[in-house]
Design a protein around this motif. Structure first.
Motif, mmCIF file in Angstrom:
data_model
loop_
_atom_site.group_PDB
_atom_site.id
_atom_site.type_symbol
_atom_site.label_atom_id
_atom_site.label_comp_id
_atom_site.label_asym_id
_atom_site.label_seq_id
_atom_site.Cartn_x
_atom_site.Cartn_y
_atom_site.Cartn_z
ATOM 1 N N LEU A 92 -47.934 -43.201 5.625
ATOM 2 C CA LEU A 92 -48.954 -44.230 5.439
ATOM 3 C C LEU A 92 -48.970 -45.188 6.631
ATOM 4 O O LEU A 92 -50.029 -45.512 7.175
ATOM 5 N N VAL A 93 -47.801 -45.643 7.051
ATOM 6 C CA VAL A 93 -47.726 -46.555 8.197
ATOM 7 C C VAL A 93 -48.209 -45.860 9.463
ATOM 8 O O VAL A 93 -48.930 -46.453 10.282
ATOM 9 N N THR A 94 -47.832 -44.591 9.634
ATOM 10 C CA THR A 94 -48.323 -43.823 10.784
ATOM 11 C C THR A 94 -49.846 -43.772 10.785
ATOM 12 O O THR A 94 -50.489 -43.910 11.838
ATOM 13 N N THR A 95 -50.447 -43.594 9.624
ATOM 14 C CA THR A 95 -51.907 -43.549 9.531
ATOM 15 C C THR A 95 -52.520 -44.869 9.970
ATOM 16 O O THR A 95 -53.515 -44.887 10.713
ATOM 17 N N TYR A 96 -51.942 -45.976 9.541
ATOM 18 C CA TYR A 96 -52.438 -47.284 9.988
ATOM 19 C C TYR A 96 -52.289 -47.438 11.507
ATOM 20 O O TYR A 96 -53.168 -47.992 12.171
ATOM 21 N N GLU A 97 -51.199 -46.959 12.047
ATOM 22 C CA GLU A 97 -50.999 -47.039 13.496
ATOM 23 C C GLU A 97 -52.051 -46.233 14.243
ATOM 24 O O GLU A 97 -52.579 -46.675 15.277
ATOM 25 N N VAL A 98 -52.369 -45.051 13.728
ATOM 26 C CA VAL A 98 -53.379 -44.212 14.369
ATOM 27 C C VAL A 98 -54.759 -44.860 14.266
ATOM 28 O O VAL A 98 -55.531 -44.863 15.235
ATOM 29 N N VAL A 99 -55.085 -45.423 13.109
ATOM 30 C CA VAL A 99 -56.363 -46.133 12.960
ATOM 31 C C VAL A 99 -56.440 -47.278 13.954
ATOM 32 O O VAL A 99 -57.478 -47.500 14.596
ATOM 33 N N ARG A 100 -55.354 -47.997 14.128
ATOM 34 C CA ARG A 100 -55.328 -49.132 15.057
ATOM 35 C C ARG A 100 -55.424 -48.687 16.508
ATOM 36 O O ARG A 100 -56.193 -49.273 17.294
ATOM 37 N N ASP A 101 -54.687 -47.658 16.880
ATOM 38 C CA ASP A 101 -54.501 -47.320 18.297
ATOM 39 C C ASP A 101 -55.378 -46.173 18.795
ATOM 40 O O ASP A 101 -55.652 -46.094 19.996
#
Length: 319
Positions: A92-101
């Motif tokens: 889940l955190v990885t997904t947020y990081e990908v959405v951000r970056d």
């Protein structure tokens, strides 16, 4: 606390150009890009009125990130000085990081999955579910796209794993799932640009939280009945032992001088665990149910440690 202004512009349908402008402005406002059991978007206004009045000068922490509803709601308003978002679910955190970056690469990958799903929904869903479970060390953008795809197409948008940690939710009945919502993902990316993201269980706050931090806790709820617990937490159920650990942490952070607010179910067990703190009852829709007839409103509680809040932080609205 005075009511924060709603960032959503009013619709003026009398002029077509005005309506199109309003739609474009609204599309640029951040919203959750994932469906999540217990998501707070419909309750964000009511919970937001109970946050500290001086939030703009404080660090805001959210250790049960999930769909991130309260974070995105705050980003539409005056918000906090600093945001620290975390969750125990690494994907889940990885997904947020990908959405951000990497929003554009993610959107392109999701568009390809959308086209595959349109052609062969059932086959595509179970093929992607198998890949998601087997390729745990895959590329970040690919795994983020798989998680979003599964979230948009699975039954009720549930995130559930078995004892082996394998995602096991069956396909849903959506006719046209919005798998590649480019506008929403870009708006979320912009909002997340100012946020720190961490992979960590909630108890990391024992070392990380500082005096004066505002911490919103939205854990998997204490179940209302033996059959109503749909929530999982990092591969396992969030049972009574973890609820008690969370209550202990709540008291530790209260003694440290943190400004705390928690959502949970309105049960005798919750009231026992948080005896001595301020408890408000609110009505909330219940979206996760196998039968539509049982998706009615339920009572939840918002728990705060108001006695520890400085006068500058005390909200004027609901106590």
């Amino acid at each position: 606390m005075s009511r924060l202004p709603d960032a959503k512009p009013s619709r003026r349908p009398s002029k077509r150009g005005d309506t199109e402008t309003v739609d474009a402005e609204e599309a640029a406002q951040p919203k959750p890009f994932l469906k999540w059991a217990g998501g707070k978007w419909s309750l964000a206004e009511e919970i937001g009125q109970r946050l500290p009045a001086d939030l703009a000068s404080r660090t805001y922490r959210e250790p049960f990130l999930g769909g991130g509803a309260m974070f995105f709601w705050l980003k539409r308003r005056s918000g906090a000085k600093r945001y620290v978002l975390s969750d125990a679910l690494a994907d889940l955190v990885t997904t947020y990081e990908v959405v951000r970056d990497h929003p554009e690469e993610l959107i392109r990958t999701l568009e390809a999955l959308r086209d595959e799903h349109t052609e062969q929904a059932h086959e595509t869903y179970y093929r992607i579910r198998e890949r998601y479970n087997e390729r745990r060390a895959g590329a970040k953008i690919e795994r983020a796209a798989w998680l979003i795809y599964l979230n948009k197409t699975c039954f009720n948008g549930l995130y559930r794993t078995n004892r082996s940690g394998l995602f096991n939710v069956p396909i849903g009945r959506f006719v046209r799932p919005n798998i590649a919502d480019a506008a929403r993902l870009r708006a979320a990316s912009d909002a997340l640009g100012s946020a720190a993201l961490e992979r960590a269980p909630f108890d990391h706050l024992r070392r990380a939280a500082k005096k004066g931090d505002v911490i919103y806790l939205d854990p998997p709820y204490v179940p209302l009945s033996a059959t109503s617990n749909f929530d999982s937490y990092s591969g396992g159920a969030f049972g009574l032992e973890l609820q008690e650990e969370l209550a202990s942490l709540f008291r530790t952070l209260d003694e440290r001088g943190c400004l705390l607010i928690q959502s949970n179910s309105d049960t005798p067990e919750v009231r026992r665990l948080y005896e001595g703190f301020d408890v408000d009852r609110i009505d909330a829709p219940r979206h996760i149910s196998s039968r539509g007839a049982t998706r009615g409103p339920v009572t939840e509680v918002v728990i705060r440690n108001l006695k520890s809040w400085p006068k500058t932080a005390r909200p004027r609205s609901p106590r």
